[in-house]
Each structure stands twice: as C-alpha cells, then as structure tokens.
Design an enzyme around this catalytic site. Sequence first.
Site, PDB file in Angstrom:
ATOM      1  N   LYS A   1      25.318  -3.858  -0.479  1.00 34.12           N
ATOM      2  CA  LYS A   1      26.794  -3.826  -0.506  1.00 34.12           C
ATOM      3  C   LYS A   1      27.338  -3.060   0.687  1.00 34.12           C
ATOM      4  CE  LYS A   1      26.323  -3.083  -5.428  1.00 34.12           C
ATOM      5  NZ  LYS A   1      26.443  -1.969  -6.373  1.00 34.12           N
TER       6      LYS A   1
ATOM      7  N   HIS B   1       4.451   5.654  11.746  1.00 35.82           N
ATOM      8  CA  HIS B   1       4.022   5.494  10.351  1.00 35.82           C
ATOM      9  C   HIS B   1       3.100   6.679  10.053  1.00 35.82           C
ATOM     10  CE1 HIS B   1       2.921   3.924   6.568  1.00 35.82           C
ATOM     11  NE2 HIS B   1       2.632   2.673   6.895  1.00 35.82           N
TER      12      HIS B   1
ATOM     13  N   ARG C   1       0.795  -1.231   0.000  1.00 35.62           N
ATOM     14  CA  ARG C   1       0.000   0.000   0.000  1.00 35.62           C
ATOM     15  C   ARG C   1       0.823   1.275   0.000  1.00 35.62           C
ATOM     16  NH1 ARG C   1      -2.783  -3.676   1.596  1.00 35.62           N
ATOM     17  NH2 ARG C   1      -0.875  -4.203   2.649  1.00 35.62           N
ATOM     18  N   THR C   2       1.761   1.370   0.926  1.00 35.97           N
ATOM     19  CA  THR C   2       2.432   2.659   1.108  1.00 35.97           C
ATOM     20  C   THR C   2       3.249   3.010  -0.129  1.00 35.97           C
ATOM     21  OG1 THR C   2       2.533   2.089   3.437  1.00 35.97           O
ATOM     22  CG2 THR C   2       3.808   3.999   2.741  1.00 35.97           C
TER      23      THR C   2
ATOM     24  N   ARG D   1      11.030   3.886   3.715  1.00 37.36           N
ATOM     25  CA  ARG D   1      10.655   2.928   4.771  1.00 37.36           C
ATOM     26  C   ARG D   1      11.900   2.154   5.162  1.00 37.36           C
ATOM     27  NH1 ARG D   1       5.572  -1.095   4.754  1.00 37.36           N
ATOM     28  NH2 ARG D   1       4.620   0.915   5.246  1.00 37.36           N
TER      29      ARG D   1
HETATM   30  N1   CP Z   1      -0.503  -0.063   5.808  1.00 35.35           N
HETATM   31  C1   CP Z   1       0.720  -0.296   5.290  1.00 35.35           C
HETATM   32  O1   CP Z   1       1.726   0.319   5.675  1.00 35.35           O
HETATM   33  O2   CP Z   1       0.739  -1.269   4.328  1.00 35.35           O
HETATM   34  P1   CP Z   1       2.047  -1.726   3.541  1.00 35.35           P
HETATM   35  O3   CP Z   1       2.984  -2.365   4.543  1.00 35.35           O
HETATM   36  O4   CP Z   1       1.571  -2.679   2.490  1.00 35.35           O
HETATM   37  O5   CP Z   1       2.678  -0.502   2.967  1.00 35.35           O
END
Ligand code: CP
Length: 305
Positions: free
Chosen positions: A80, A129, A51-52, A101
């Site tokens: 590396k 998040h 999603r993100t 991320r």
């Molecule tokens: N909600 C969320 O962060 O989903 P993903 O881990 O798929 O990005």
Amino acid sequence: MRHLMSPLDFSVEELYQLLDLAEDIKLAPAKYAHACDGKILATCFYEPSTRTRLSFESAMLRLGGNVLGFASADSSSAAKGESVSDTIRMISAYADICAMRHSKEGAPMVAASKSSIPVINAGDGGHQHPTQTLTDLLTIRSLKGRLTNLTIGLCGDLKFGRTVHSLINALLRYKDIRFVFISPKELRIPSYIQEDILTKNNIPFQEVIRLEDVLPQLDLLYMTRVQRERFFNEEDYVRLKDFYILNKEKMELAKEDMLILHPLPRVNEISVEVDSDPRAVYFQQVQYGLYVRMALILTLLEISL
Ligand code: CP
C-alpha cells in the site's frame, strides 16, 4: 544496541567468539533451548527466501523464542506504499529483534537508523549478505580447520552475487588469502572491489573465464548461480545461465581436499551427480547457517548463559 549490516561490523576477535558460540550450540543445543524464552524475532522479507528466513525462524524457535513476520512485500503494507522507516517503527513495538531482506541496497540500514530493536541485514539487493558470510566462515573454519592460507575460487555471477561481495570483504582480514575470480566477462567482479578493496589491501587475485584452468590450484570453490532477478533483460540471462556446470568429470581436476561451497539455491551450476562427492559441503553449510544465526541472535540480544 547493535545491528548487523556488514560482516565487518564484528571485529576479527568478536567474529571468532561468535563462531565459537555457534560451535558450542552445535555440540550442546539443549543448553540453549530456553535462552530466548519470551523473546520475539520479526522476519521482514520484501524479497523471496527459503534458507535465510526459515533458518532465522528455526534459530529463534530452537532458542525458545517466537517468530512473526511477512515473506513478501505483497503480503505486507509495503504493497500500500508504506515505507521501510515506518514499518520498522511498528516492528519495534511488536518484536525484540528483526531480520530484514530487501531488493534495495541500503534498505536494512535505513531501517536500523529508525529502529529501537537490533536489525539484521538478511540480504540487500546486490550489496551484502552478512549472515550468509557468517555461515560461510563457520563452514570453512569447521571443515577446513582454518580461515588463513587459502586459495579461494569464486565462480559464476560475481557482478550481482551479494554473497560473493560479502565473503570477499570478510576474508581479506585473514592472512595469506588468495582469490581466483571465475566468471564470464559480463559478470566480472565489480571494479570497485578489485581496486578499492583488493588492490588497496595487497590481496592477490586473478581473473579467468575457464573453471577447468584453475580448478587444480583451489582449496575452496565457491559456486554461485546467475542472479536472474538482477538482470535487465531475459535474453542476457538465458545466454549466461548455464555458462558453468560443475560435474563429476571436472571434479577429477580438483584437489582431494578441495571443498565446494554454494550459498544456494542451486539452479544448474552444480550437477546433482556432484552432491555425493565428499567434497560437496553445501548442504552441511545450510546446517551451519542455523547455528550461526542462533549465535547471532544471542549476541545481538546480549544474552549469555
Ligand atoms: N542463501 C540464501 O540467501 O538463500 P535464500 O535466498 O533461500 O534465503
């Protein structure tokens, strides 16, 4: 130049403006179709995501911009041994904004300190998040009509769930918010959140183990999966993974206007039979995540129409 590391990086007023912009994009997307012409978003994902990452990429493409990036540490020079600090210096030369991320808490913050472009924390370990929180706030405001006077149940993995930690931080700025934490004792909300955040701000909360005991009092139920990737041993994960399974029978205990949110991915904690319940809004939540990320890109790039 602004980064987004935590939902609290925006004031309450700025947050309302961002949510208003997201709602306007939802209503009239064509108006924004060329807002980011010539701009490039980098998605640097050292941890898995559906999603993100894809909603960020879709957001930039729908704004007329372009995207580049990597979807795992293994497919970048991190494999590396390249540091996050060095990587963001490269990315700053290739892109105008970066969503990152990382499994290490604070890694996007390190990147931001070395970056010459805005960096967005797209999830750092079990910490924060913020763009999921923006998604959640927009979903709640749009579908519930308010961000105040709510009894919110947070259920599942409250220890490792970064979406829960971010959402609590963001919601305690609104009036008359009450939290109900529903988890097995091994996955309780961290004590620093209870003591340093909730108690210090006089936010009422209760902790329970059984979901059924509190379902009737909730305005919102925020379900979460047990975070397998943050467990130290598989045995504990297997023992706890199906502790909560929300099904049709349990939903009979809930208010008629209670909303079920989930940051997704879902594993077993919500039975698929619940998906057709009008109170299950987790797939609508995904759609709101796209609009709020479009609004965030515009805001951090200081683009207004
Ligand atoms: N909600 C969320 O962060 O989903 P993903 O881990 O798929 O990005």
